[in-house]
Scaffold this active site. Structure first.
Site, PDB file in Angstrom:
ATOM      1  N   ALA A   1       0.803  -1.186  -0.143  1.00 51.25           N
ATOM      2  CA  ALA A   1      -0.162  -0.050  -0.082  1.00 51.25           C
ATOM      3  C   ALA A   1       1.172   1.147   0.303  1.00 51.25           C
ATOM      4  CB  ALA A   1      -0.896   0.050   1.063  1.00 51.25           C
TER       5      ALA A   1
ATOM      6  N   GLY B   1       0.602  -5.245   0.832  1.00 50.99           N
ATOM      7  CA  GLY B   1      -0.630  -5.194  -0.019  1.00 50.99           C
ATOM      8  C   GLY B   1      -0.471  -5.948  -1.177  1.00 50.99           C
TER       9      GLY B   1
ATOM     10  N   GLU C   1      -0.571  -9.386  -0.729  1.00 48.75           N
ATOM     11  CA  GLU C   1      -1.874  -9.642  -0.453  1.00 48.75           C
ATOM     12  C   GLU C   1      -2.692  -9.673  -1.691  1.00 48.75           C
ATOM     13  OE1 GLU C   1      -2.006  -6.661   2.798  1.00 48.75           O
ATOM     14  OE2 GLU C   1      -2.798  -8.155   3.977  1.00 48.75           O
TER      15      GLU C   1
ATOM     16  N   GLU D   1       4.593  -5.277   6.867  1.00 50.72           N
ATOM     17  CA  GLU D   1       3.837  -4.160   7.752  1.00 50.72           C
ATOM     18  C   GLU D   1       4.489  -3.983   9.221  1.00 50.72           C
ATOM     19  OE1 GLU D   1       2.559  -6.505   5.543  1.00 50.72           O
ATOM     20  OE2 GLU D   1       0.890  -5.784   4.507  1.00 50.72           O
TER      21      GLU D   1
HETATM   22  N1  CAA Z   1       4.383   3.195  -0.522  1.00 47.28           N
HETATM   23  C1  CAA Z   1       4.880   4.471  -1.085  1.00 47.28           C
HETATM   24  N2  CAA Z   1       6.299   4.665  -1.772  1.00 47.28           N
HETATM   25  C2  CAA Z   1       6.705   3.390  -1.872  1.00 47.28           C
HETATM   26  C3  CAA Z   1       6.552   2.263  -1.455  1.00 47.28           C
HETATM   27  C4  CAA Z   1       5.076   2.314  -0.538  1.00 47.28           C
HETATM   28  N3  CAA Z   1       4.819   0.847  -0.243  1.00 47.28           N
HETATM   29  N4  CAA Z   1       7.343   1.342  -1.755  1.00 47.28           N
HETATM   30  C5  CAA Z   1       8.327   2.132  -2.375  1.00 47.28           C
HETATM   31  N5  CAA Z   1       7.979   3.446  -2.337  1.00 47.28           N
HETATM   32  C6  CAA Z   1       8.657   4.423  -3.246  1.00 47.28           C
HETATM   33  C7  CAA Z   1       9.834   4.951  -2.567  1.00 47.28           C
HETATM   34  O1  CAA Z   1       9.349   5.903  -1.446  1.00 47.28           O
HETATM   35  C8  CAA Z   1      10.736   5.561  -3.444  1.00 47.28           C
HETATM   36  O2  CAA Z   1      10.039   6.861  -3.945  1.00 47.28           O
HETATM   37  P1  CAA Z   1      11.077   7.995  -4.350  1.00 47.28           P
HETATM   38  O3  CAA Z   1      12.068   7.704  -5.257  1.00 47.28           O
HETATM   39  O4  CAA Z   1      10.239   9.088  -4.392  1.00 47.28           O
HETATM   40  O5  CAA Z   1      11.963   8.311  -2.936  1.00 47.28           O
HETATM   41  C9  CAA Z   1      10.322   4.629  -4.676  1.00 47.28           C
HETATM   42  O6  CAA Z   1       9.276   3.723  -4.415  1.00 47.28           O
HETATM   43  C10 CAA Z   1      11.730   3.506  -4.669  1.00 47.28           C
HETATM   44  O7  CAA Z   1      11.977   2.999  -3.511  1.00 47.28           O
HETATM   45  P2  CAA Z   1      13.219   2.890  -2.762  1.00 47.28           P
HETATM   46  O8  CAA Z   1      14.151   3.968  -3.085  1.00 47.28           O
HETATM   47  O9  CAA Z   1      12.895   2.572  -1.321  1.00 47.28           O
HETATM   48  O10 CAA Z   1      13.599   1.563  -3.524  1.00 47.28           O
HETATM   49  P3  CAA Z   1      14.648   0.633  -2.611  1.00 47.28           P
HETATM   50  O11 CAA Z   1      15.084  -0.533  -3.859  1.00 47.28           O
HETATM   51  O12 CAA Z   1      15.868   0.926  -2.190  1.00 47.28           O
HETATM   52  O13 CAA Z   1      14.051  -0.351  -1.660  1.00 47.28           O
HETATM   53  C11 CAA Z   1      11.839  -1.596  -0.975  1.00 47.28           C
HETATM   54  C12 CAA Z   1      12.868  -1.153  -2.024  1.00 47.28           C
HETATM   55  C13 CAA Z   1      12.675  -2.372   0.014  1.00 47.28           C
HETATM   56  C14 CAA Z   1      10.807  -2.384  -1.574  1.00 47.28           C
HETATM   57  C15 CAA Z   1      11.375  -0.103  -0.087  1.00 47.28           C
HETATM   58  O14 CAA Z   1      10.988   0.756  -0.995  1.00 47.28           O
HETATM   59  C16 CAA Z   1      10.328  -0.461   0.998  1.00 47.28           C
HETATM   60  O15 CAA Z   1      10.601  -0.864   1.699  1.00 47.28           O
HETATM   61  N6  CAA Z   1       9.122  -0.202   0.578  1.00 47.28           N
HETATM   62  C17 CAA Z   1       8.214  -0.226   1.397  1.00 47.28           C
HETATM   63  C18 CAA Z   1       7.651  -1.594   1.548  1.00 47.28           C
HETATM   64  C19 CAA Z   1       6.434  -1.570   2.546  1.00 47.28           C
HETATM   65  O16 CAA Z   1       6.589  -1.632   3.665  1.00 47.28           O
HETATM   66  N7  CAA Z   1       5.431  -2.349   2.232  1.00 47.28           N
HETATM   67  C20 CAA Z   1       4.186  -2.312   2.944  1.00 47.28           C
HETATM   68  C21 CAA Z   1       3.292  -1.207   3.090  1.00 47.28           C
HETATM   69  S1  CAA Z   1       2.055  -1.304   4.071  1.00 47.28           S
HETATM   70  C22 CAA Z   1       0.852  -2.110   3.352  1.00 47.28           C
HETATM   71  O17 CAA Z   1       0.973  -2.637   2.090  1.00 47.28           O
HETATM   72  C23 CAA Z   1      -0.690  -2.297   4.445  1.00 47.28           C
HETATM   73  C24 CAA Z   1      -1.582  -3.587   4.059  1.00 47.28           C
HETATM   74  O18 CAA Z   1      -1.499  -4.599   4.572  1.00 47.28           O
HETATM   75  C25 CAA Z   1      -2.370  -3.225   2.762  1.00 47.28           C
END
Ligand code: CAA
Length: 254
Positions: A64, A107, A110, A130
């Site tokens: 998400a 998500g 999921e 998460e």
């Molecule tokens: N939401 C918003 N933006 C996201 C994102 C997310 N879940 N995942 C990645 N992005 C964005 C980053 O902010 C970044 O944007 P900018 O270039 O504008 O800064 C871009 O995508 C590239 O990401 P990274 O620079 O972080 O890339 P990386 O290769 O260094 O890392 C990653 C990749 C490990 C996937 C890291 O992006 C990350 O940890 N993302 C979050 C993953 C996460 O926590 N997902 C769960 C979300 S909560 C959820 O899903 C709730 C539910 O159950 C419904």
């Protein structure tokens, strides 16, 4: 005109939905989920489409959109939940295949879990991170993951938040297959499924889903009703006739 974040292509009986927000690793926001749901409503009614594939541009989806939900209240986050769309996928009357390259997190995973089958490539990384945000999976992950891979492995993924790579995911049964070109592999599988009788596929999917939701004897009763329902179809007549005539059946969905 703004670029679309969810794309649809239909090739004969196979629909391919692509999540297309690669700059944010296909992080899913509410508008994207609304678009996805509208596409699914259309595909459900379209009898020419027999199988649906969901994939992502470059990555599957990194979850998400965290920035989009940062200021939500608990009530807003419940209203914003992806669960209705993912439940629709789980109950969609046609097979759905997730094609996973790169990240399928939160998500994103999921969404893949709500599909019937998952095909990935070696770059796939699947997890529910998460917990690291002070959350827990909020779109069916705590239910669908243990059903698929067992409670102990699911707890390890959910409690640690650490992703697994494609090989481990295959070993866990989280991926059905690893392929060099997972979309081509999914289309091959979709063509095979498209040649099967749609009513039998729909009813078989309901029966398998019911195996996890309903007490055993009732589920077996439902299966016998589904079996009888298939008996009333022209496709059943065609299947049996084709067998007797030693030829391949041609199923019409009637
Ligand atoms: N939401 C918003 N933006 C996201 C994102 C997310 N879940 N995942 C990645 N992005 C964005 C980053 O902010 C970044 O944007 P900018 O270039 O504008 O800064 C871009 O995508 C590239 O990401 P990274 O620079 O972080 O890339 P990386 O290769 O260094 O890392 C990653 C990749 C490990 C996937 C890291 O992006 C990350 O940890 N993302 C979050 C993953 C996460 O926590 N997902 C769960 C979300 S909560 C959820 O899903 C709730 C539910 O159950 C419904």
């Amino acid at each position: 005109m703004t670029e679309k974040n969810v794309l649809l292509e239909i090739e004969k009986e196979i629909a391919v939905i692509t999540i297309n927000r690669p700059k944010a690793l296909n992080a899913l926001n509410f508008d994207m989920i609304t678009d996805l749901e509208q596409i699914l409503i259309g595909l459900e009614k379209d009898d020419t489409v027999r199988v649906v594939i969901i994939t992502g541009e470059k990555h599957f989806a990194a979850g998400a959109d965290i920035s989009g939900m940062a200021e939500f209240s608990p009530d807003e986050v419940r209203a914003y939940s992806f669960r209705h769309c993912f439940n629709r996928i789980e109950n969609f009357p046609k097979p759905m295949i997730a094609v996973i390259s790169g990240f399928a997190l939160g998500g994103g995973l999921e969404l893949a879990l709500a599909c019937d089958l998952r095909i990935g490539d070696k770059t796939a990384k699947l997890g529910l991170p998460e917990i690291n945000l002070g959350l827990l999976p909020g779109a069916g992950g705590t239910i669908r993951l243990p059903r698929l891979i067992g409670a102990a492995r699911a707890k390890e993924l959910i409690f640690s938040g650490a992703p697994v790579d494609a090989e481990v995911a295959l070993q866990y049964g989280l991926l059905n297959k690893i392929a060099d070109d997972p979309l081509a592999e999914a289309k091959k599988m979709a063509r095979m499924l498209a040649s099967k009788p749609p009513v039998s596929l729909k009813m078989a999917k309901q029966c398998v889903n019911m195996a996890f939701d309903v007490e055993g004897v009732k589920a077996i009763e439902f299966e016998s009703v589904a079996f009888a329902y298939c008996f009333a179809t022209e496709d059943r007549r065609e299947g049996v006739k084709a067998f007797a005539e030693k030829r391949a059946p041609k199923f019409t969905g009637k």
